[in-house]
Design a protein around this motif. Structure first.
Motif, PDB file in Angstrom:
ATOM      1  N   THR A  19       0.840  -1.199   0.000  1.00  0.00           N
ATOM      2  CA  THR A  19       0.000   0.000   0.000  1.00  0.00           C
ATOM      3  C   THR A  19       0.874   1.247   0.000  1.00  0.00           C
ATOM      4  O   THR A  19       0.598   2.220  -0.709  1.00  0.00           O
ATOM      5  N   PHE A  20       1.931   1.222   0.813  1.00  0.00           N
ATOM      6  CA  PHE A  20       2.857   2.357   0.844  1.00  0.00           C
ATOM      7  C   PHE A  20       3.471   2.586  -0.532  1.00  0.00           C
ATOM      8  O   PHE A  20       3.505   3.720  -1.031  1.00  0.00           O
ATOM      9  N   VAL A  21       3.930   1.500  -1.158  1.00  0.00           N
ATOM     10  CA  VAL A  21       4.556   1.634  -2.480  1.00  0.00           C
ATOM     11  C   VAL A  21       3.541   2.124  -3.509  1.00  0.00           C
ATOM     12  O   VAL A  21       3.851   2.974  -4.354  1.00  0.00           O
ATOM     13  N   ALA A  22       2.290   1.590  -3.424  1.00  0.00           N
ATOM     14  CA  ALA A  22       1.270   2.002  -4.387  1.00  0.00           C
ATOM     15  C   ALA A  22       0.949   3.485  -4.247  1.00  0.00           C
ATOM     16  O   ALA A  22       0.851   4.212  -5.242  1.00  0.00           O
ATOM     17  N   LEU A  23       0.793   3.951  -2.995  1.00  0.00           N
ATOM     18  CA  LEU A  23       0.511   5.375  -2.791  1.00  0.00           C
ATOM     19  C   LEU A  23       1.696   6.243  -3.189  1.00  0.00           C
ATOM     20  O   LEU A  23       1.528   7.314  -3.769  1.00  0.00           O
ATOM     21  N   MET A  24       2.911   5.771  -2.855  1.00  0.00           N
ATOM     22  CA  MET A  24       4.097   6.531  -3.241  1.00  0.00           C
ATOM     23  C   MET A  24       4.212   6.609  -4.762  1.00  0.00           C
ATOM     24  O   MET A  24       4.469   7.687  -5.327  1.00  0.00           O
ATOM     25  N   LEU A  25       4.007   5.460  -5.425  1.00  0.00           N
ATOM     26  CA  LEU A  25       4.058   5.446  -6.883  1.00  0.00           C
ATOM     27  C   LEU A  25       2.963   6.328  -7.467  1.00  0.00           C
ATOM     28  O   LEU A  25       3.190   7.058  -8.434  1.00  0.00           O
ATOM     29  N   GLY A  26       1.780   6.280  -6.844  1.00  0.00           N
ATOM     30  CA  GLY A  26       0.691   7.109  -7.334  1.00  0.00           C
ATOM     31  C   GLY A  26       0.997   8.589  -7.215  1.00  0.00           C
ATOM     32  O   GLY A  26       0.789   9.361  -8.150  1.00  0.00           O
ATOM     33  N   ALA A  27       1.515   8.989  -6.041  1.00  0.00           N
ATOM     34  CA  ALA A  27       1.867  10.402  -5.863  1.00  0.00           C
ATOM     35  C   ALA A  27       2.998  10.803  -6.802  1.00  0.00           C
ATOM     36  O   ALA A  27       2.988  11.899  -7.382  1.00  0.00           O
ATOM     37  N   ALA A  28       3.994   9.909  -6.948  1.00  0.00           N
ATOM     38  CA  ALA A  28       5.099  10.209  -7.855  1.00  0.00           C
ATOM     39  C   ALA A  28       4.615  10.335  -9.287  1.00  0.00           C
ATOM     40  O   ALA A  28       5.038  11.241 -10.026  1.00  0.00           O
ATOM     41  N   LEU A  29       3.719   9.420  -9.685  1.00  0.00           N
ATOM     42  CA  LEU A  29       3.199   9.462 -11.049  1.00  0.00           C
ATOM     43  C   LEU A  29       2.367  10.722 -11.272  1.00  0.00           C
ATOM     44  O   LEU A  29       2.472  11.380 -12.311  1.00  0.00           O
ATOM     45  N   ILE A 287      -5.635  11.684 -19.588  1.00  0.00           N
ATOM     46  CA  ILE A 287      -6.225  10.336 -19.523  1.00  0.00           C
ATOM     47  C   ILE A 287      -5.442   9.461 -18.551  1.00  0.00           C
ATOM     48  O   ILE A 287      -6.023   8.734 -17.725  1.00  0.00           O
ATOM     49  N   ALA A 288      -4.119   9.508 -18.640  1.00  0.00           N
ATOM     50  CA  ALA A 288      -3.292   8.684 -17.745  1.00  0.00           C
ATOM     51  C   ALA A 288      -3.504   9.079 -16.289  1.00  0.00           C
ATOM     52  O   ALA A 288      -3.585   8.215 -15.404  1.00  0.00           O
ATOM     53  N   ALA A 289      -3.616  10.384 -16.009  1.00  0.00           N
ATOM     54  CA  ALA A 289      -3.829  10.824 -14.636  1.00  0.00           C
ATOM     55  C   ALA A 289      -5.195  10.364 -14.125  1.00  0.00           C
ATOM     56  O   ALA A 289      -5.330   9.953 -12.961  1.00  0.00           O
ATOM     57  N   GLY A 290      -6.226  10.420 -14.976  1.00  0.00           N
ATOM     58  CA  GLY A 290      -7.551   9.960 -14.575  1.00  0.00           C
ATOM     59  C   GLY A 290      -7.563   8.482 -14.233  1.00  0.00           C
ATOM     60  O   GLY A 290      -8.109   8.067 -13.199  1.00  0.00           O
ATOM     61  N   PHE A 291      -6.945   7.683 -15.091  1.00  0.00           N
ATOM     62  CA  PHE A 291      -6.878   6.249 -14.819  1.00  0.00           C
ATOM     63  C   PHE A 291      -5.998   5.960 -13.602  1.00  0.00           C
ATOM     64  O   PHE A 291      -6.274   5.041 -12.826  1.00  0.00           O
ATOM     65  N   ALA A 292      -4.930   6.730 -13.436  1.00  0.00           N
ATOM     66  CA  ALA A 292      -4.055   6.522 -12.281  1.00  0.00           C
ATOM     67  C   ALA A 292      -4.824   6.769 -10.986  1.00  0.00           C
ATOM     68  O   ALA A 292      -4.682   6.019 -10.011  1.00  0.00           O
ATOM     69  N   GLY A 293      -5.653   7.807 -10.955  1.00  0.00           N
ATOM     70  CA  GLY A 293      -6.468   8.068  -9.779  1.00  0.00           C
ATOM     71  C   GLY A 293      -7.444   6.935  -9.512  1.00  0.00           C
ATOM     72  O   GLY A 293      -7.626   6.496  -8.359  1.00  0.00           O
ATOM     73  N   PHE A 294      -8.094   6.440 -10.584  1.00  0.00           N
ATOM     74  CA  PHE A 294      -9.045   5.331 -10.426  1.00  0.00           C
ATOM     75  C   PHE A 294      -8.345   4.083  -9.887  1.00  0.00           C
ATOM     76  O   PHE A 294      -8.825   3.430  -8.950  1.00  0.00           O
ATOM     77  N   ILE A 295      -7.197   3.735 -10.467  1.00  0.00           N
ATOM     78  CA  ILE A 295      -6.495   2.524 -10.051  1.00  0.00           C
ATOM     79  C   ILE A 295      -5.941   2.686  -8.636  1.00  0.00           C
ATOM     80  O   ILE A 295      -5.926   1.738  -7.851  1.00  0.00           O
ATOM     81  N   ALA A 296      -5.495   3.915  -8.292  1.00  0.00           N
ATOM     82  CA  ALA A 296      -4.974   4.130  -6.942  1.00  0.00           C
ATOM     83  C   ALA A 296      -6.060   3.893  -5.904  1.00  0.00           C
ATOM     84  O   ALA A 296      -5.829   3.237  -4.876  1.00  0.00           O
ATOM     85  N   VAL A 391      -6.902  10.123  -1.932  1.00  0.00           N
ATOM     86  CA  VAL A 391      -7.118   8.766  -2.443  1.00  0.00           C
ATOM     87  C   VAL A 391      -7.129   7.754  -1.298  1.00  0.00           C
ATOM     88  O   VAL A 391      -7.951   6.832  -1.262  1.00  0.00           O
ATOM     89  N   ALA A 392      -6.215   7.925  -0.343  1.00  0.00           N
ATOM     90  CA  ALA A 392      -6.164   7.009   0.784  1.00  0.00           C
ATOM     91  C   ALA A 392      -7.441   7.074   1.618  1.00  0.00           C
ATOM     92  O   ALA A 392      -7.992   6.048   2.037  1.00  0.00           O
ATOM     93  N   VAL A 393      -7.940   8.285   1.865  1.00  0.00           N
ATOM     94  CA  VAL A 393      -9.158   8.440   2.658  1.00  0.00           C
ATOM     95  C   VAL A 393     -10.355   7.829   1.936  1.00  0.00           C
ATOM     96  O   VAL A 393     -11.170   7.116   2.540  1.00  0.00           O
ATOM     97  N   LEU A 394     -10.458   8.097   0.625  1.00  0.00           N
ATOM     98  CA  LEU A 394     -11.566   7.529  -0.135  1.00  0.00           C
ATOM     99  C   LEU A 394     -11.460   6.013  -0.233  1.00  0.00           C
ATOM    100  O   LEU A 394     -12.450   5.288  -0.136  1.00  0.00           O
ATOM    101  N   GLY A 395     -10.242   5.522  -0.425  1.00  0.00           N
ATOM    102  CA  GLY A 395     -10.055   4.092  -0.598  1.00  0.00           C
ATOM    103  C   GLY A 395     -10.291   3.292   0.667  1.00  0.00           C
ATOM    104  O   GLY A 395     -10.678   2.117   0.607  1.00  0.00           O
ATOM    105  N   VAL A 396     -10.091   3.898   1.832  1.00  0.00           N
ATOM    106  CA  VAL A 396     -10.216   3.152   3.080  1.00  0.00           C
ATOM    107  C   VAL A 396     -11.590   3.306   3.705  1.00  0.00           C
ATOM    108  O   VAL A 396     -11.884   2.692   4.735  1.00  0.00           O
TER     109      VAL A 396
END
Length: 856
Positions: A19-29, A287-296, A391-396
């Motif tokens: 989860t940490f890596v996914a959020l970090m990758l998401g923020a980095a992306l 488009i990539a940012a929209g999908f990245a938010g959805f996948i995150a 994203v973390a608040v919405l996802g949890v």
């Protein structure tokens, strides 16, 4: 509760590492993509090229500006240049007259023709040879050597010239320089005047001429524009141009622009392609940012949902010792926030480092301009940090709600039996998303099939379907695993029974582990399949009306020259019909909006020979210079008179004599008189009955020889059209998929690592029962591959539903279309998921010892 949350993160670091890596990758992306977007928006335009050495350039305003009877003003870029009035040359002594027209060496690169005197505007100096002094001499920027005799194709036809010099080229455009006199005969239109005088003198001269009216012409009026705002009305103190309109028509104004500094780049050959490249970058990043938010959100929600399921007993014990539902919920939110704050901060700091590699990658694919300047703004990093936390608040949210509902009495029961796979909330959420997606697809198919071809319409439906199938996945786990494990039951040993039994008994866990595979495969298969189907439909709509046996196409964008068209018309045994792509402009929205509409200029007598054009009212036989045939998008009736402007801004009033069928491949048909100086873009060749195809094909080959054109059969043209469209669409889509798949790979690895501790006791029990370590590892590999197979089948369900809805819409546009999924890239994605699943599952299992006791 924050202290407990911190302690939980420390003891379950492996579970939350993904989860940490996914959020970090998401923020980095997000930060990297935001930095690319900021670079695209803030980068200055490319420096002037064609007129880099000319301090002042006078050019016509190539925008059509219309003032409606209601006072509204609207403008649009002209599709064809209208040129400057010849009288302006006398007002500016010493100015270099520039004419830009199609001219290309036979078989050479795309190029334009210009007078040699205009070479100093860049400047384009001679590297060898001399300047052209006679009508049959030229200077080239490439494709030929000094002393060589070459054929040059212009709008008039082909003529042989002798190369007397080689000059430097302007970026992205080759040039053929003629003598000034020869260039004036080939292209009488004056496209620009390069002036080496103070800009104030130039404006004063043009302003005085506009006031007196001495420089005005029927097609061009004189006014001085400003360098800072070249497309606005004339500045105070200068004379506005007279209106150009027919009686009863809205007023049309034009002006001459005086360009200095960066505004000279408005006339560069790369201006349009630069703007398109910038738009491509913005579209892909968006488009990539929209999908990245959805996948995150998907990754975080699935991770915490899985974690809550693993910690059922832990939450029940907390409730037993007095923790309230609010405290348990706040603890889960605290865990998510602690992870999100650290991961998002790190990602926001590292993200800008990835902006340049992404820009370089997009540039190498031709999806971004080469001249973008990397942005130094910190705003993308702040936005990425805030997005990661959100994203973390919405996802949890769902996981925290589930954790708070755990009852104290479940402390012992949860240790032995997995909780109910499908809760009421999960049924409602999954069913609601599925119903929303299906209703949206039905509405598109019934009321707006054209909208189904738009990614902005289709991609949200894909997200809804994937989320719905992911939520409903536990329902399908048991029947799917039973189906997949049935062939294994014939094998010797109990391994197949154990694998299938584990997957079926823990439906929620299997669904959670299969979810990343579902997202990864479904996105790849659905988007690639939809692209292939949409491109095939558009290609069929474009090629279906063509009745011709052969087509003659130009090599490049310069069109078919007049000499070639005359030679084609002499081919025996065939009817030749040319079509010229042009534009028309109409005022819509009660005269408040100027709309550019594509049009085809054709010979009405031969139109029906080459094309099958269905009409719902009227007849194309009545097409004349004062009439027009329009599609339903014009919202006009038969016999109605329409006010419009042609590609150069000249006005016309035409009568509607035919209404084209809905979804016509052409928006309107007019006669060649309205195509002005634009050369034909295609020639249709229809053979007479009994004519030898070999003879006609050879005659067409002889006719096109040396004219930068080629002959192609209808079947080959259809295939080429589809291949060209598919290649362009797939490139952009693969870029987006490549960015998104990095996310889902992290999700897959994370989920499998979280599941590993739960299986440690079972693996140890197998060792204690006598299973050798290789047997346990094979069992683990089989489990991982079974979960991947479940994810692939769930992805097939989501893909099938999405493509079925798209099929229903596309079938209304072009008839039945093949459901075509590019299996090679999809198989590659499935293979990658399988390899990652096996490696991630086997590594923890390889450390299990046979003396370990099963977990309780």
């Amino acid at each position: 509760m924050l202290r407990i949350a911190w302690s939980t993160l420390r003891t379950r670091s492996l579970s939350f590492a993904g989860t940490f890596v996914a959020l970090m990758l998401g923020a980095a992306l997000m930060a990297a993509l935001g930095q690319v977007l900021a670079s695209s928006v803030s980068s200055p335009d490319r420096a002037p090229q064609r007129y880099a050495a000319a301090p002042v350039v006078v050019a016509p305003d190539e925008r059509l500006t219309v003032r409606s009877p209601y006072g509204a003003v609207s403008d649009a870029p002209l599709a064809e240049p209208r040129g400057l009035a010849p009288s302006l040359v006398e007002l500016l002594p010493g100015a270099v007259v520039d004419r830009i027209f199609p001219a290309r060496l036979d078989g050479g690169p795309a190029a334009v023709g210009r007078p040699w005197s205009a070479a100093r505007t860049a400047p384009q100096r001679l590297s060898e040879g001399r300047a052209p002094a006679r009508d049959d001499e030229i200077v080239v920027t490439g494709g030929a050597r000094v002393g060589q005799r070459v054929r040059v194709v212009t709008a008039a036809g082909v003529q042989v010239y002798r190369v007397v010099g080689v000059a430097a080229s302007v970026p992205a455009q080759s040039t053929v320089f003629f003598s000034d006199e020869r260039a004036a005969r080939l292209s009488p239109r004056i496209d620009a005047l390069a002036v080496w005088r103070p800009v104030a003198e130039v404006r004063a001269a043009l302003g005085a001429a506009a006031t007196s009216g001495t420089a005005a012409s029927p097609s061009t009026a004189v006014a001085s524009g400003t360098a800072a705002t070249p497309n606005t009305a004339a500045t105070p103190g200068t004379a506005a141009s007279p209106d150009l309109a027919q009686p009863g028509m809205p007023a049309v104004s034009s002006q001459v622009l005086v360009l200095t500094g960066q505004d000279r780049a408005l006339l560069d050959p790369t201006r349009e392609s630069d703007d398109q490249a910038r738009n491509n970058t913005n579209t892909i990043v968006g488009i990539a940012a929209g999908f990245a938010g959805f996948i995150a959100i998907f990754v975080v929600s699935s991770t915490f949902a899985f974690a809550v399921g693993q910690r059922q007993r832990e939450f029940a014990l907390l409730r037993t010792i007095g923790a309230t539902t609010g405290q348990v919920s706040r603890m889960v939110y605290g865990e998510a926030l602690l992870i999100a704050l650290a991961a998002s901060a790190l990602g926001a700091l590292l993200g800008p480092l990835g902006a340049q590699p992404i820009m370089t990658w997009l540039t190498s694919l031709g999806m971004a301009p080469t001249w973008l300047t990397p942005s130094t703004s910190s705003i993308p990093s702040y936005v990425a940090f805030a997005t990661g936390v959100l994203v973390a608040v919405l996802g949890v949210a769902v996981a925290a709600w589930r954790a708070a509902r755990v009852r104290p009495a479940e402390a012992l029961r949860a240790a032995a039996v997995e909780p109910k796979a499908m809760t009421t909330g999960r049924w409602i959420a999954g069913g609601g998303l599925l119903a929303t997606a299906l209703i949206s697809m039905t509405v598109n198919a019934v009321s707006d099939p054209d909208g189904a071809t738009n990614n902005k319409t289709f991609m949200p439906i894909v997200m809804l379907l994937i989320a719905a199938v992911g939520l409903l996945a536990p329902v399908f786990v048991r029947p799917v695993t039973a189906l997949l494990a049935a062939p294994l039951g014939r094998l010797r040993g109990a391994g197949a029974l154990v694998v299938a039994g584990w997957a079926g008994a823990s439906a929620r866990r299997t669904a959670a582990v299969a979810a990343p595979v579902l997202v990864t495969v479904a996105l790849a298969a659905t988007l690639l399949g939809a692209m292939a189907m949409t491109d095939a439909t558009k290609s069929a709509m474009q090629t279906a009306p063509v009745r011709a046996d052969y087509l003659v196409l130009p090599t490049g964008a310069s069109g078919l020259d007049r000499q070639l068209v005359e030679r084609l018309r002499t081919v025996p045994g065939a009817d030749v019909t040319t079509a010229t792509s042009t534009s028309l402009y109409t005022l819509e929205g009660e005269g408040s909006q100027l709309i550019e509409r594509p049009a085809e200029a054709v010979n009405p007598a031969a139109l029906t020979t080459a094309l099958s054009v269905p009409v719902t009212a009227g007849s194309l036989a009545d097409l004349r210079d004062d009439t027009i045939a329009v599609s339903p998008t014009w919202e006009l009736s038969l016999g109605q008179r329409v006010t419009l402007w042609r590609a150069d801004g000249s006005p016309a009033t035409l009568t509607v004599i035919a209404l084209l069928a809905p979804r016509s491949t052409t928006d309107s048909y007019i006669t060649p008189a309205h195509a002005l100086s634009t050369p034909p873009s295609i020639a249709y060749v229809k053979l007479h009955p009994g004519t030898s195809t070999t003879d006609v094909q050879q005659a067409l080959q002889r006719a096109t020889d040396g004219h930068n054109a080629h002959t192609i059969t209808k079947a080959a043209w259809t295939a080429t059209t589809l291949d060209r469209r598919t290649s362009a669409s797939r490139l952009g889509l693969l870029v987006v998929l490549g960015i998104m798949l990095s996310y889902t790979v992290i999700a897959l690895i994370n989920t499998l690592l979280m599941a590993a501790p739960d299986r440690a006791g079972e693996h140890a029990a197998l060792r204690m029962l006598g299973a050798a370590k290789p047997q346990v590892l094979r069992y683990v590999m089989a489990e991982a591959l079974l979960v991947v197979a479940v994810g692939v089948i769930l992805a097939a369900v989501a893909t099938g539903l999405g493509l079925l809805g798209l099929y229903a819409a596309l079938a209304q546009l072009s008839g039945p279309v093949a459901v075509d999924v590019p299996w090679q890239p999809v198989a590659g994605v499935i293979g990658l998921c399988g390899v990652l699943a096996v490696v991630t599952a086997v590594l923890p299992a390889s450390r299990i010892k046979g003396v370990a006791m099963p977990r309780t």
